[in-house]
Design a protein around this motif. Structure first.
Motif, mmCIF file in Angstrom:
data_model
loop_
_atom_site.group_PDB
_atom_site.id
_atom_site.type_symbol
_atom_site.label_atom_id
_atom_site.label_comp_id
_atom_site.label_asym_id
_atom_site.label_seq_id
_atom_site.Cartn_x
_atom_site.Cartn_y
_atom_site.Cartn_z
ATOM 1 N N MET A 158 0.803 -1.203 0.000
ATOM 2 C CA MET A 158 0.000 0.000 0.000
ATOM 3 C C MET A 158 0.842 1.261 0.000
ATOM 4 N N LEU A 159 2.156 1.035 0.021
ATOM 5 C CA LEU A 159 3.026 2.174 -0.212
ATOM 6 C C LEU A 159 2.845 3.308 0.778
ATOM 7 N N ILE A 160 3.310 3.087 1.976
ATOM 8 C CA ILE A 160 3.177 4.181 2.935
ATOM 9 C C ILE A 160 4.385 5.108 2.874
ATOM 10 N N ALA A 176 2.849 4.592 -17.934
ATOM 11 C CA ALA A 176 4.021 5.112 -18.656
ATOM 12 C C ALA A 176 3.775 5.138 -20.159
ATOM 13 N N GLY A 177 3.243 4.048 -20.695
ATOM 14 C CA GLY A 177 2.990 3.974 -22.131
ATOM 15 C C GLY A 177 1.957 5.006 -22.567
ATOM 16 N N ILE A 178 0.943 5.193 -21.742
ATOM 17 C CA ILE A 178 -0.125 6.166 -22.066
ATOM 18 C C ILE A 178 0.460 7.583 -22.087
ATOM 19 N N GLU A 219 -0.240 -3.388 -26.683
ATOM 20 C CA GLU A 219 -0.450 -3.830 -25.290
ATOM 21 C C GLU A 219 -0.806 -5.320 -25.311
ATOM 22 N N ALA A 220 -0.135 -6.083 -24.444
ATOM 23 C CA ALA A 220 -0.329 -7.533 -24.452
ATOM 24 C C ALA A 220 -1.696 -7.957 -23.914
ATOM 25 N N SER A 221 -2.225 -7.222 -22.950
ATOM 26 C CA SER A 221 -3.476 -7.663 -22.311
ATOM 27 C C SER A 221 -4.683 -7.113 -23.071
ATOM 28 N N HIS A 256 -7.397 -3.186 -8.625
ATOM 29 C CA HIS A 256 -6.539 -4.368 -8.479
ATOM 30 C C HIS A 256 -5.104 -3.970 -8.140
ATOM 31 N N GLY A 257 -4.699 -2.817 -8.613
ATOM 32 C CA GLY A 257 -3.331 -2.352 -8.347
ATOM 33 C C GLY A 257 -3.375 -1.061 -7.564
ATOM 34 N N ALA A 258 -2.846 -0.002 -8.157
ATOM 35 C CA ALA A 258 -2.735 1.282 -7.452
ATOM 36 C C ALA A 258 -4.091 1.790 -6.991
ATOM 37 N N HIS A 259 -4.109 2.326 -5.775
ATOM 38 C CA HIS A 259 -5.329 2.935 -5.237
ATOM 39 C C HIS A 259 -5.042 4.326 -4.659
ATOM 40 N N TRP A 260 -3.863 4.504 -4.068
ATOM 41 C CA TRP A 260 -3.510 5.769 -3.437
ATOM 42 C C TRP A 260 -2.934 6.711 -4.497
ATOM 43 N N VAL A 261 -3.540 7.873 -4.657
ATOM 44 C CA VAL A 261 -3.002 8.867 -5.600
ATOM 45 C C VAL A 261 -1.911 9.616 -4.830
ATOM 46 N N ASP A 267 6.636 -7.795 -3.938
ATOM 47 C CA ASP A 267 5.323 -8.459 -3.942
ATOM 48 C C ASP A 267 4.369 -7.720 -3.023
ATOM 49 N N TYR A 268 3.197 -7.443 -3.574
ATOM 50 C CA TYR A 268 2.175 -6.738 -2.792
ATOM 51 C C TYR A 268 0.826 -7.084 -3.405
ATOM 52 N N ASN A 269 -0.075 -7.583 -2.596
ATOM 53 C CA ASN A 269 -1.392 -7.967 -3.118
ATOM 54 C C ASN A 269 -2.508 -7.453 -2.230
ATOM 55 N N THR A 284 -3.143 -11.395 -7.717
ATOM 56 C CA THR A 284 -1.964 -12.294 -7.806
ATOM 57 C C THR A 284 -0.959 -11.686 -8.797
ATOM 58 N N TRP A 285 -0.338 -10.611 -8.389
ATOM 59 C CA TRP A 285 0.527 -9.868 -9.307
ATOM 60 C C TRP A 285 1.816 -10.614 -9.638
ATOM 61 N N ARG A 286 2.274 -11.512 -8.757
ATOM 62 C CA ARG A 286 3.494 -12.269 -9.082
ATOM 63 C C ARG A 286 3.179 -13.347 -10.115
ATOM 64 N N LEU A 317 2.228 -10.776 -17.087
ATOM 65 C CA LEU A 317 2.520 -9.476 -17.698
ATOM 66 C C LEU A 317 3.125 -8.483 -16.706
ATOM 67 N N THR A 318 3.299 -8.913 -15.458
ATOM 68 C CA THR A 318 3.895 -8.012 -14.462
ATOM 69 C C THR A 318 4.965 -8.705 -13.619
ATOM 70 N N ARG A 319 4.609 -9.908 -13.069
ATOM 71 C CA ARG A 319 5.529 -10.663 -12.203
ATOM 72 C C ARG A 319 5.958 -9.854 -10.976
ATOM 73 N N GLY A 374 8.836 3.691 -17.461
ATOM 74 C CA GLY A 374 8.003 2.951 -16.508
ATOM 75 C C GLY A 374 8.349 3.369 -15.101
ATOM 76 N N GLU A 375 7.528 2.904 -14.164
ATOM 77 C CA GLU A 375 7.723 3.339 -12.774
ATOM 78 C C GLU A 375 9.151 3.166 -12.292
ATOM 79 N N ALA A 376 9.795 2.042 -12.643
ATOM 80 C CA ALA A 376 11.135 1.747 -12.131
ATOM 81 C C ALA A 376 12.183 2.688 -12.706
HETATM 82 C C1 LIG Z 1 -1.121 -4.127 -5.676
HETATM 83 C C2 LIG Z 1 -0.479 -2.844 -6.115
HETATM 84 C C3 LIG Z 1 -0.716 -1.683 -5.403
HETATM 85 C C4 LIG Z 1 -0.146 -0.490 -5.809
HETATM 86 N N1 LIG Z 1 -0.451 0.652 -5.122
HETATM 87 C C5 LIG Z 1 -0.070 1.845 -5.640
HETATM 88 C C6 LIG Z 1 -0.617 3.035 -5.122
HETATM 89 O O1 LIG Z 1 -1.426 2.998 -4.214
HETATM 90 N N2 LIG Z 1 -0.234 4.207 -5.695
HETATM 91 C C7 LIG Z 1 0.633 4.265 -6.735
HETATM 92 O O2 LIG Z 1 0.928 5.364 -7.233
HETATM 93 N N3 LIG Z 1 1.150 3.132 -7.263
HETATM 94 C C8 LIG Z 1 0.813 1.933 -6.746
HETATM 95 N N4 LIG Z 1 1.256 0.782 -7.309
HETATM 96 C C9 LIG Z 1 2.267 0.862 -8.367
HETATM 97 C C10 LIG Z 1 1.695 1.326 -9.703
HETATM 98 O O3 LIG Z 1 0.535 0.564 -10.002
HETATM 99 C C11 LIG Z 1 2.761 1.142 -10.778
HETATM 100 O O4 LIG Z 1 3.938 1.806 -10.378
HETATM 101 C C12 LIG Z 1 2.349 1.727 -12.131
HETATM 102 O O5 LIG Z 1 0.994 1.452 -12.432
HETATM 103 C C13 LIG Z 1 3.267 1.133 -13.202
HETATM 104 O O6 LIG Z 1 2.971 1.672 -14.467
HETATM 105 P P1 LIG Z 1 3.915 1.287 -15.703
HETATM 106 O O7 LIG Z 1 3.331 1.914 -16.906
HETATM 107 O O8 LIG Z 1 5.325 1.570 -15.361
HETATM 108 O O9 LIG Z 1 3.848 -0.323 -15.803
HETATM 109 P P2 LIG Z 1 2.594 -1.261 -16.073
HETATM 110 O O10 LIG Z 1 1.389 -0.687 -15.484
HETATM 111 O O11 LIG Z 1 3.015 -2.613 -15.659
HETATM 112 O O12 LIG Z 1 2.436 -1.199 -17.655
HETATM 113 C C14 LIG Z 1 3.166 -2.042 -18.511
HETATM 114 C C15 LIG Z 1 2.208 -2.638 -19.520
HETATM 115 O O13 LIG Z 1 2.940 -3.506 -20.394
HETATM 116 C C16 LIG Z 1 2.124 -4.610 -20.711
HETATM 117 N N5 LIG Z 1 2.986 -5.677 -21.202
HETATM 118 C C17 LIG Z 1 3.700 -6.600 -20.522
HETATM 119 N N6 LIG Z 1 4.398 -7.375 -21.364
HETATM 120 C C18 LIG Z 1 4.148 -6.927 -22.607
HETATM 121 C C19 LIG Z 1 4.589 -7.317 -23.911
HETATM 122 N N7 LIG Z 1 5.445 -8.321 -24.110
HETATM 123 N N8 LIG Z 1 4.112 -6.630 -24.998
HETATM 124 C C20 LIG Z 1 3.216 -5.593 -24.832
HETATM 125 N N9 LIG Z 1 2.774 -5.209 -23.625
HETATM 126 C C21 LIG Z 1 3.239 -5.843 -22.528
HETATM 127 C C22 LIG Z 1 1.414 -4.931 -19.426
HETATM 128 O O14 LIG Z 1 0.245 -5.684 -19.646
HETATM 129 C C23 LIG Z 1 1.126 -3.527 -18.885
HETATM 130 O O15 LIG Z 1 -0.140 -3.076 -19.291
HETATM 131 C C24 LIG Z 1 0.704 -0.446 -6.936
HETATM 132 C C25 LIG Z 1 0.943 -1.609 -7.666
HETATM 133 C C26 LIG Z 1 0.359 -2.805 -7.265
HETATM 134 C C27 LIG Z 1 0.603 -4.052 -8.081
#
Ligand SMILES: Cc1cc2nc3c(=O)[nH]c(=O)nc-3n(C[C@H](O)[C@H](O)[C@H](O)COP(=O)(O)OP(=O)(O)OC[C@H]3O[C@@H](n4cnc5c(N)ncnc54)[C@H](O)[C@@H]3O)c2cc1C
Length: 447
Positions: free
Chosen positions: A1-3, A49-51, A68-70, A90-95, A289-291, A380-382, A386-388, A417-419
């Motif tokens: 939940m990223l405090i 990031a892609g958007i 986009e793969a999904s 399912h993923g991010a909730h806190w802005v 890992d965070y679910n 089940t993000w791990r 498409l995320t692992r 991307g986020e990283a």
């Molecule tokens: C449970 C959970 C809680 C979180 N809570 C927060 C929160 O509260 N606040 C916050 O700011 N952040 C939170 N985060 C983190 C945040 O969701 C991510 O940092 C952010 O959404 C990542 O965006 P991204 O564009 O970098 O990557 P992604 O969102 O992973 O986008 C990458 C895209 O690439 C696609 N892809 C994968 N492989 C391929 C391929 N081979 N070809 C084409 N497409 C592919 C994927 O399907 C995905 O849509 C949370 C994440 C999780 C999982």
């Protein structure tokens, strides 16, 4: 939940701180608007990031194909209402990150209710609610742990928190859980104090329609070709070729936005192979890992009103969750697990996870828990191919690999991307800014 938003860097009290013949075939599979047949750029991945990259390229008049793969946009920011009848992120909730996050203004300008996150806690100690003295001890321990990590990080120590934190009282484990598994999605021996120190502080807000909804709305009207994974990226020639099951796309450059774990497990092959240090960076900035174990209740059994937090004491075990209850008044509680326990529960399954949460709550709150529980679900993000994992941070000793991860290869393979964000990593806002900045770099490079 990223405090991250609540942690102390100052040592103050916890509450104050802290090619294209195939292009037409690709479009037939889900494009929402027209994609060009001879693009300058291919964007891989339609998460935040892609958007953002797509918006920037479009604004600068650069043509692109976005795959986009999904079957949906948003990636790790995804909201749906079918499971519970209310928005379920399912993923991010806190802005996070306040006004530094471009989604802050977008949310303000939207028709959704957008408001600052309250910080009301219910602390459970075994089979009862913690006393005031116990709660004070928890927050004092939290400050001590955060201060120890911050001091090491500020001093340039690229070491694991487990080597510097005090574990000297009955609440130390709980404090460590809050910063390790609950915030970083990692155990205390698995991330870097230096990396943690160099992350942005945060103020948190909520959007009642869900964070994923905001991200999906941002993608409205963009030509994203869904269900189209990149399988191979060839970059040995003058441009790049992105191979997909639906054909090969040729362009001048590619922006890859998939998670570091997807890159590490070589879901996308690079030909020729990427430089060794680049490959190493995918492992060094590793996913945690965070679910969510999402639990629907039809009454405010926690007596916290809207958006309260529940934390329970952790003792001699890593089996712990932290909860955001009654999210935006919907009745949905995000009971969140992180680190090794999150991985274990993914293996054990949803029913085991739900039983675990119910057991802890029942113990301290009583039979109201069962009476008002209406159903649950677990992410089940791990296991997700498409995320692992949830989001990335540097392993101990690996902080120096962050710029390596960000760096483009041969002026045509770009990473976002986020990283890849300097200090807002692990967040949607960081992903957005990384996508935008990388697109600008691409435009500059392409001249
Ligand atoms: C449970 C959970 C809680 C979180 N809570 C927060 C929160 O509260 N606040 C916050 O700011 N952040 C939170 N985060 C983190 C945040 O969701 C991510 O940092 C952010 O959404 C990542 O965006 P991204 O564009 O970098 O990557 P992604 O969102 O992973 O986008 C990458 C895209 O690439 C696609 N892809 C994968 N492989 C391929 C391929 N081979 N070809 C084409 N497409 C592919 C994927 O399907 C995905 O849509 C949370 C994440 C999780 C999982």
């Amino acid at each position: 939940m990223l405090i991250t938003r609540r942690r102390s860097k100052t040592g103050m009290s916890r509450r104050t701180f802290l090619s294209l013949s195939t292009a037409s075939a690709l479009m037939a599979r889900g494009a929402q608007a027209q994609s060009p047949t001879n693009p300058d750029v291919v964007i891989v991945g339609a998460g935040a990031a892609g958007i953002a990259a797509a918006h920037e390229l479009r604004a600068q008049g650069i043509s692109y194909v976005h795959i986009e793969a999904s079957d949906h946009v948003g990636g790790r920011a995804y909201t749906e209402t079918s499971t519970f009848g209310v928005p379920y992120d399912h993923g991010a909730h806190w802005v996070q990150n306040g006004a530094r996050n471009p989604y802050f203004k977008r949310a303000q300008d939207s028709s959704h209710r957008f408001y600052k996150a309250p910080e009301e806690y219910l602390v459970l100690a075994g089979d009862q609610v913690a006393t005031d003295a116990e709660e004070t001890q928890l927050w004092t321990s939290y400050d001590d742990v955060a201060r120890a990590i911050g001091t090491a990080g500020r001093g340039g120590q690229d070491v694991a928190p487990s080597t510097v934190i005090p574990m000297d009282n009955a609440w130390s484990e709980t404090a460590a859980f809050l910063i390790g598994p609950w915030e970083m999605g990692k155990e205390m021996d698995n991330f870097s104090c230096l990396d943690w120190w160099n992350s942005a502080d945060s103020v948190d807000y909520y959007c009642d329609a869900g964070y994923g909804r905001l991200v999906a709305e941002r993608a409205a009207g963009l030509p994203v070709t869904l269900n189209t994974p990149a399988t191979t990226i060839r970059w040995g020639g003058p441009g790049i070729e992105v191979e997909t099951p639906n054909g090969t796309i040729r362009a001048k450059a590619v922006i890859v936005t998939v998670s570091t774990a997807i890159l590490a497990e070589e879901s996308i092959a690079f030909e020729p192979a990427l430089p060794v240090d680049k490959q190493e960076s995918f492992f060094a900035i590793e996913m945690g890992d965070y679910n969510h174990i999402a639990m629907m209740f039809d009454a405010d059994i926690f007596n916290l009103g809207q958006d309260g937090y529940v934390v329970h004491q952790v003792k001699d075990s890593h089996e712990a969750f932290g909860a955001l209850t009654n999210a935006s008044g919907s009745g949905l509680a995000y009971c969140d697990v992180g680190g090794e326990f999150a991985q274990e529960l993914e293996g054990a399954g949803e029913d085991v996870a739900i039983d675990f949460v119910l057991g802890v709550l029942r113990n301290a709150i009583g039979s109201d828990v069962d009476k008002h529980f209406k159903g649950g679900a677990m992410t089940t993000w791990r296991l997700n191919p498409l995320t692992r994992g949830c989001y990335a941070s540097a392993a101990p000793g690996a902080y120096k690999m962050r710029p390596v991860l960000r760096a483009p290869v041969a002026d045509r393979v770009f990473f976002a991307g986020e990283a890849c964000h300097q200090d807002m990593w692990a967040t949607v806002g960081g992903a957005d800014l990384s996508g935008r900045d990388t697109a600008r770099e691409v435009v500059k490079t392409l001249g």
